[in-house]
Enzyme design. Structure first.
Site, PDB file in Angstrom:
ATOM      1  N   TYR A 261       0.848  -1.053   0.029  1.00 28.31           N
ATOM      2  CA  TYR A 261       0.262   0.007  -0.016  1.00 28.31           C
ATOM      3  C   TYR A 261       0.845   1.252   0.151  1.00 28.31           C
ATOM      4  O   TYR A 261       0.291   2.535   0.039  1.00 28.31           O
ATOM      5  CB  TYR A 261      -1.017  -0.011   1.206  1.00 28.31           C
ATOM      6  CG  TYR A 261      -2.100  -0.692   1.142  1.00 28.31           C
ATOM      7  CD1 TYR A 261      -2.154  -2.396   0.718  1.00 28.31           C
ATOM      8  CD2 TYR A 261      -3.472  -0.380   1.027  1.00 28.31           C
ATOM      9  CE1 TYR A 261      -3.148  -2.986   0.709  1.00 28.31           C
ATOM     10  CE2 TYR A 261      -4.615  -1.137   0.820  1.00 28.31           C
ATOM     11  CZ  TYR A 261      -4.379  -2.192   0.607  1.00 28.31           C
ATOM     12  OH  TYR A 261      -5.505  -2.995   0.516  1.00 28.31           O
TER      13      TYR A 261
ATOM     14  N   LYS B 121       2.088 -13.679   6.387  1.00 24.29           N
ATOM     15  CA  LYS B 121       2.364 -14.694   5.184  1.00 24.29           C
ATOM     16  C   LYS B 121       3.838 -15.136   5.298  1.00 24.29           C
ATOM     17  O   LYS B 121       4.278 -14.895   4.105  1.00 24.29           O
ATOM     18  CB  LYS B 121       1.550 -14.219   3.962  1.00 24.29           C
ATOM     19  CG  LYS B 121       1.385 -15.041   3.004  1.00 24.29           C
ATOM     20  CD  LYS B 121       0.330 -15.846   3.013  1.00 24.29           C
ATOM     21  CE  LYS B 121       0.482 -17.054   2.109  1.00 24.29           C
ATOM     22  NZ  LYS B 121      -0.146 -18.234   2.277  1.00 24.29           N
TER      23      LYS B 121
ATOM     24  N   ASP C  29      -3.880 -17.362   5.473  1.00 22.67           N
ATOM     25  CA  ASP C  29      -4.822 -17.963   4.773  1.00 22.67           C
ATOM     26  C   ASP C  29      -5.588 -19.007   5.801  1.00 22.67           C
ATOM     27  O   ASP C  29      -6.828 -19.239   6.013  1.00 22.67           O
ATOM     28  CB  ASP C  29      -4.064 -18.858   3.556  1.00 22.67           C
ATOM     29  CG  ASP C  29      -3.061 -19.644   3.789  1.00 22.67           C
ATOM     30  OD1 ASP C  29      -2.326 -19.137   4.765  1.00 22.67           O
ATOM     31  OD2 ASP C  29      -2.475 -20.323   2.888  1.00 22.67           O
TER      32      ASP C  29
ATOM     33  N   ASP D 271      -6.544  -5.450   5.343  1.00 16.44           N
ATOM     34  CA  ASP D 271      -7.732  -5.122   4.257  1.00 16.44           C
ATOM     35  C   ASP D 271      -8.674  -6.199   4.356  1.00 16.44           C
ATOM     36  O   ASP D 271      -9.844  -5.950   4.159  1.00 16.44           O
ATOM     37  CB  ASP D 271      -7.196  -4.531   3.226  1.00 16.44           C
ATOM     38  CG  ASP D 271      -8.134  -3.431   2.311  1.00 16.44           C
ATOM     39  OD1 ASP D 271      -9.148  -3.215   2.914  1.00 16.44           O
ATOM     40  OD2 ASP D 271      -7.517  -2.940   1.379  1.00 16.44           O
TER      41      ASP D 271
END
Ligand code: NAD
Length: 399
Positions: free
Chosen positions: A146, A213, A265, A289
């Protein structure tokens, strides 16, 4: 004469009659503000204070009046008055202006996007036990993909970067690729996790989970995880314990704050299957987000999910959702997330009694079976009313 919020010896000093700037925003923004603001003003009055809301502009209205979507004086007012509240602002996809929301967060160094997500009884949910979800998402706001460092395919910047990455670092990137950069620093990651830990300590919450992640993006998201554990160990040593060393009492929420980490995930699945095992969730920008909208779905949708962007002694409160263009001007959209974002603002001012009044008024309204269409259409029990009527009902239920 209303006064300004100031900072004395590094701490907020909030008068009983603060000036608080507001941006109505684009799309459904103006009608949501009209429905939400009387309740916030009344909650302040009922608890012996007075908010002097001051209009400032951004988005389409600012462009029309001042020829720019984000006037310098708007940012100056947000900075000067310390607390402000805004409606959603539109951002085109794939070109045009960059996100004004991201620009505001970066300009004011609002490094933590905070989104509490819990179910209001009566609101519809696609899960069987929405009451088991009670989490606060802390999303890093200033870095990650971002940061806006990306170059279009075929530009000299993209070609130059790819050439360097291929020739010097031995990568094999297609020279015609577009390219983006994902910066993540120790400073920004630690201050975000620190803010999450501070809330857990203040509210005596059982755990803080680092969502990353890091299995794939080892040196960015993996580092976020490592820095998270480090800040817990070094700055909250006696108060926290890693999950692997937690005692039975810690795990039951009767001891230290348990620091967990989950791959993003898996976290999406965990919040559906084992929501009760999670409390505060701290994560980088993109994970935050996605996950905050997915969690909002469990409590009825984006219309129910409040949010705040917090820096050091400066804050901008805003609903999680966007401009909902298809509902603009139709008196249909749900003002609850803006109302509850306002309640978060009242808490931040130190007026938790006023914040609780607002939350209770929303609860009472849903308990009466009254809601906007986004909720009512998911049930056979709720009666749909318009944005304005819903706001009036919440105002009436404030006591
Ligand atoms: P959106 O949040 O506007 O809408 C997503 C879905 O949720 C739509 O079906 C919409 O109708 C519904 N919805 C959203 N808010 C609602 C409400 N209060 N009541 C009832 N239903 C509601 O997201 P989008 O369509 O992806 O984006 C539209 C615009 O908003 C884009 O320009 C985007 O950049 C912008 N946006 C702004 C913010 C912000 O200002 N912080 C956040 C997200 C998106």
């Amino acid at each position: 004469m209303p006064r300004e919020i100031t900072v004395v010896d590094g701490r907020l000093s909030v008068p009983d009659d603060p000036v608080i700037p507001f941006v109505e925003g684009d799309g459904v923004g103006p009608e949501l503000w009209a429905a939400a603001s009387p309740t916030l003003e009344k909650a302040a009055r009922e608890t012996g204070r007075n908010i002097a809301f001051k209009k400032i502009v951004a988005g389409a209205e600012a462009f029309k009046d001042k020829g720019t979507h984000l006037p310098g004086e708007t940012l100056d007012a947000m900075r000067k008055f310390r607390a402000s509240i805004k409606g959603p602002l539109a951002t085109p996809v794939g070109g045009g202006i960059r996100s004004l929301n991201v620009a505001i967060r970066q300009a004011l160094n609002l490094y933590a996007c905070v989104r509490p997500i819990s179910h209001v009884p009566g609101a519809p949910s696609p899960v069987l036990r929405p009451d088991l979800l009670d989490v606060v998402v802390f999303r890093e706001n200033t870095e990650d993909v971002y940061a806006g460092i990306e170059y279009a395919s075929g530009t000299p910047e993209a070609r130059g970067l790819i050439e360097y990455l291929n020739a010097v670092l031995g990568n094999e990137i297609n020279p015609k690729s577009a390219i983006g950069v994902k910066p993540m620093s120790e400073t920004a990651s630690k201050r975000l996790v620190r803010a999450a830990l501070n809330l857990a300590v203040k509210k005596k919450l059982p755990s803080v989970t680092l969502v990353h992640k890091g299995n794939i993006m080892k040196y960015t998201e993996g580092a976020f995880r490592a820095w998270g554990y480090e800040v817990a160990r070094e700055e909250f040593g006696d108060l926290t314990v890693p999950e692997s060393e937690a005692s039975e009492a810690d795990a039951k929420g009767a001891g230290r704050i348990v620091i967990k980490d989950r791959i993003a995930d898996n976290m999406f699945m965990q919040t559906l299957l084992r929501p009760a095992e999670y409390s505060v969730l701290a994560m980088p920008n993109l994970n935050g987000d996605y996950l905050s909208d997915a969690l909002a779905a469990q409590i009825g949708g984006l219309g129910m999910a409040p949010g705040a962007n917090l820096g050091d002694n400066v804050a901008v409160f805003e609903a999680t959702h966007g401009t909902a263009p298809k509902y603009a001007g139709k008196d249909i959209a749900n003002p609850t997330s803006l109302i509850l974002s306002g309640a978060m603002m009242l808490d931040w001012l130190g007026w938790e009694d006023a914040g609780d009044m607002v939350r209770n008024a929303v609860k009472k309204t849903l308990a009466e079976g009254i809601a906007t269409n986004d909720l009512a259409r998911q049930t056979t029990t709720l009666k749909a009313v318009g944005t304005r009527a819903f706001g009036e009902r919440v105002l009436k239920n404030l006591s």
